[in-house]
Scaffold this motif. Structure first.
Motif, PDB file in Angstrom:
ATOM      1  N   VAL A   3       0.835  -1.196   0.000  1.00 50.36           N
ATOM      2  CA  VAL A   3       0.000   0.000   0.000  1.00 50.36           C
ATOM      3  C   VAL A   3       0.871   1.247   0.000  1.00 50.36           C
ATOM      4  CG1 VAL A   3      -1.795   1.280   1.233  1.00 50.36           C
ATOM      5  CG2 VAL A   3      -1.771  -1.227   1.308  1.00 50.36           C
ATOM      6  N   VAL A   4       0.524   2.188  -0.879  1.00 44.99           N
ATOM      7  CA  VAL A   4       1.136   3.508  -0.885  1.00 44.99           C
ATOM      8  C   VAL A   4       0.049   4.498  -0.489  1.00 44.99           C
ATOM      9  CG1 VAL A   4       2.207   5.322  -2.275  1.00 44.99           C
ATOM     10  CG2 VAL A   4       2.840   2.929  -2.646  1.00 44.99           C
ATOM     11  N   VAL A   5       0.254   5.185   0.629  1.00 43.38           N
ATOM     12  CA  VAL A   5      -0.659   6.230   1.056  1.00 43.38           C
ATOM     13  C   VAL A   5      -0.129   7.527   0.452  1.00 43.38           C
ATOM     14  CG1 VAL A   5      -1.710   7.434   3.000  1.00 43.38           C
ATOM     15  CG2 VAL A   5      -1.237   4.973   3.159  1.00 43.38           C
ATOM     16  N   MET A   6      -0.922   8.110  -0.475  1.00 45.58           N
ATOM     17  CA  MET A   6      -0.451   9.218  -1.298  1.00 45.58           C
ATOM     18  C   MET A   6      -1.292  10.473  -1.105  1.00 45.58           C
ATOM     19  SD  MET A   6      -1.944   8.273  -5.107  1.00 45.58           S
ATOM     20  CE  MET A   6      -1.991   9.974  -5.658  1.00 45.58           C
ATOM     21  N   GLY A   7      -0.772  11.573  -1.608  1.00 42.05           N
ATOM     22  CA  GLY A   7      -1.479  12.845  -1.588  1.00 42.05           C
ATOM     23  C   GLY A   7      -0.510  13.983  -1.348  1.00 42.05           C
ATOM     24  N   VAL A   8      -1.040  15.180  -1.396  1.00 42.68           N
ATOM     25  CA  VAL A   8      -0.200  16.361  -1.182  1.00 42.68           C
ATOM     26  C   VAL A   8       0.248  16.420   0.274  1.00 42.68           C
ATOM     27  CG1 VAL A   8      -1.309  17.660  -3.057  1.00 42.68           C
ATOM     28  CG2 VAL A   8      -2.162  17.895  -0.707  1.00 42.68           C
ATOM     29  N   SER A   9       1.212  17.242   0.535  1.00 43.77           N
ATOM     30  CA  SER A   9       1.703  17.429   1.893  1.00 43.77           C
ATOM     31  C   SER A   9       0.577  17.951   2.783  1.00 43.77           C
ATOM     32  CB  SER A   9       2.856  18.438   1.872  1.00 43.77           C
ATOM     33  OG  SER A   9       3.430  18.557   3.141  1.00 43.77           O
ATOM     34  N   GLY A  64       4.631  -7.784   2.478  1.00 44.45           N
ATOM     35  CA  GLY A  64       3.960  -6.554   2.083  1.00 44.45           C
ATOM     36  C   GLY A  64       4.406  -5.394   2.938  1.00 44.45           C
ATOM     37  N   GLY A  65       3.741  -4.270   2.770  1.00 41.99           N
ATOM     38  CA  GLY A  65       4.101  -3.099   3.552  1.00 41.99           C
ATOM     39  C   GLY A  65       3.236  -1.907   3.203  1.00 41.99           C
ATOM     40  N   VAL A  66       3.303  -0.914   4.061  1.00 43.05           N
ATOM     41  CA  VAL A  66       2.606   0.355   3.870  1.00 43.05           C
ATOM     42  C   VAL A  66       3.656   1.447   3.892  1.00 43.05           C
ATOM     43  CG1 VAL A  66       0.898   1.965   4.808  1.00 43.05           C
ATOM     44  CG2 VAL A  66       0.532  -0.506   5.038  1.00 43.05           C
ATOM     45  N   VAL A  67       3.628   2.299   2.863  1.00 39.78           N
ATOM     46  CA  VAL A  67       4.597   3.389   2.778  1.00 39.78           C
ATOM     47  C   VAL A  67       3.862   4.662   2.375  1.00 39.78           C
ATOM     48  CG1 VAL A  67       5.227   2.923   0.354  1.00 39.78           C
ATOM     49  CG2 VAL A  67       6.852   4.092   1.844  1.00 39.78           C
ATOM     50  N   THR A  68       4.322   5.770   2.898  1.00 38.98           N
ATOM     51  CA  THR A  68       3.803   7.057   2.465  1.00 38.98           C
ATOM     52  C   THR A  68       4.611   7.515   1.257  1.00 38.98           C
ATOM     53  OG1 THR A  68       5.320   8.270   3.891  1.00 38.98           O
ATOM     54  CG2 THR A  68       3.142   7.754   4.801  1.00 38.98           C
ATOM     55  N   CYS A  69       3.955   8.216   0.362  1.00 38.02           N
ATOM     56  CA  CYS A  69       4.646   8.812  -0.789  1.00 38.02           C
ATOM     57  C   CYS A  69       3.651   9.747  -1.455  1.00 38.02           C
ATOM     58  CB  CYS A  69       5.101   7.739  -1.778  1.00 38.02           C
ATOM     59  SG  CYS A  69       5.935   8.407  -3.238  1.00 38.02           S
ATOM     60  N   SER A  70       4.051  10.959  -1.730  1.00 37.88           N
ATOM     61  CA  SER A  70       3.121  11.889  -2.367  1.00 37.88           C
ATOM     62  C   SER A  70       2.584  11.324  -3.679  1.00 37.88           C
ATOM     63  CB  SER A  70       3.780  13.247  -2.591  1.00 37.88           C
ATOM     64  OG  SER A  70       5.005  13.103  -3.286  1.00 37.88           O
ATOM     65  N   ALA A  71       3.444  10.683  -4.478  1.00 33.69           N
ATOM     66  CA  ALA A  71       3.028  10.004  -5.718  1.00 33.69           C
ATOM     67  C   ALA A  71       2.068  10.857  -6.538  1.00 33.69           C
ATOM     68  CB  ALA A  71       2.436   8.626  -5.393  1.00 33.69           C
ATOM     69  N   LEU A  72       2.393  12.118  -6.709  1.00 36.33           N
ATOM     70  CA  LEU A  72       1.464  13.077  -7.289  1.00 36.33           C
ATOM     71  C   LEU A  72       1.187  12.875  -8.776  1.00 36.33           C
ATOM     72  CD1 LEU A  72       2.723  16.329  -5.516  1.00 36.33           C
ATOM     73  CD2 LEU A  72       0.798  14.859  -4.871  1.00 36.33           C
ATOM     74  N   TRP A  96      -1.382  -1.006  -4.196  1.00 33.12           N
ATOM     75  CA  TRP A  96      -2.706  -0.424  -4.016  1.00 33.12           C
ATOM     76  C   TRP A  96      -2.491   0.973  -3.459  1.00 33.12           C
ATOM     77  CZ3 TRP A  96      -6.120   1.193  -0.073  1.00 33.12           C
ATOM     78  CH2 TRP A  96      -7.468   1.190  -0.412  1.00 33.12           C
ATOM     79  N   PHE A  97      -2.991   1.991  -4.154  1.00 33.10           N
ATOM     80  CA  PHE A  97      -2.800   3.382  -3.757  1.00 33.10           C
ATOM     81  C   PHE A  97      -4.000   3.878  -2.962  1.00 33.10           C
ATOM     82  CE2 PHE A  97      -0.038   2.924  -7.414  1.00 33.10           C
ATOM     83  CZ  PHE A  97       1.108   3.588  -6.996  1.00 33.10           C
ATOM     84  N   LEU A  98      -3.729   4.472  -1.816  1.00 29.25           N
ATOM     85  CA  LEU A  98      -4.748   5.149  -1.024  1.00 29.25           C
ATOM     86  C   LEU A  98      -4.469   6.632  -1.134  1.00 29.25           C
ATOM     87  CD1 LEU A  98      -7.137   5.194   0.907  1.00 29.25           C
ATOM     88  CD2 LEU A  98      -5.496   4.988   2.802  1.00 29.25           C
ATOM     89  N   HIS A  99      -5.276   7.314  -1.958  1.00 30.46           N
ATOM     90  CA  HIS A  99      -5.102   8.748  -2.178  1.00 30.46           C
ATOM     91  C   HIS A  99      -5.927   9.510  -1.153  1.00 30.46           C
ATOM     92  CE1 HIS A  99      -5.720  12.411  -5.055  1.00 30.46           C
ATOM     93  NE2 HIS A  99      -5.126  12.736  -3.932  1.00 30.46           N
TER      94      HIS A  99
END
Length: 167
Positions: free
Chosen positions: A5-11, A76-84, A100-103
């Motif tokens: 999982v990548v938890v994404m979004g702006v700062s 697996g794992g969960v990582v933060t990343c803006s991924a804009l 799987w992206f969580l925006h």
């Protein structure tokens, strides 16, 4: 099951808070994308200068490598990343195709207020506009979900777990 999982979004949308809680809830390792930045990137952002794609590429590759290692290990794992941008997410997917992206998405004023009240972070509020202008929402062919950041972090994690396990 092992999720990537990548938890994404702006700062300022709460990526770190939600990602930590999500990782804890589903029993996965957690990584903070900021820890993958080289010192030059942090210095640049601290000075109020947005990163360019050349600055971001090694950072994205390092995050992708972490996800790939977690995936190969079967945990697996969960990582933060803006991924804009889509191409940033493509870089991550090249390393670990089943991400799987969580925006986490929120109104500019709400996010700006949050940034204005946080301490100990190198990302200044002055770069928020550049992040919103760079943001390319998830496309229909990208695995993931968008959640508005209005609810509490626990409510966001509840929703994320439901969406993740249903995918």
């Amino acid at each position: 099951m092992a999720y990537n999982v990548v938890v994404m979004g702006v700062s300022g949308v709460g990526k770190t808070t939600v990602a930590r809680l999500l990782a804890e809830r589903v029993g996965l390792p957690y990584a903070e994308a900021d820890d993958f930045h080289p010192p030059a990137n942090i210095a640049k952002m601290s000075a109020g200068t947005p990163l360019d794609d050349a600055d971001r590429q090694p950072w994205l590759e390092a995050i992708g490598a972490w996800l790939q290692q977690q995936n190969v290990a079967g945990v697996g794992g969960v990582v933060t990343c803006s991924a804009l941008k889509r191409r940033y997410r493509d870089t991550l997917r090249a390393a670990c195709p089943d991400i799987w992206f969580l925006h986490l998405a929120g109104a500019h004023d709400l996010v700006a207020d949050r940034i204005g009240h946080r301490t100990g972070h190198f990302m200044p509020a002055s770069l928020l506009d550049s992040q919103y202008s760079t943001l390319e929402p998830l496309a229909a062919d990208e695995q993931g979900a968008v959640l508005d950041v209005g609810p509490t972090p626990d409510q966001l994690v509840d929703a994320a777990v439901r969406l993740l396990t249903a995918s």
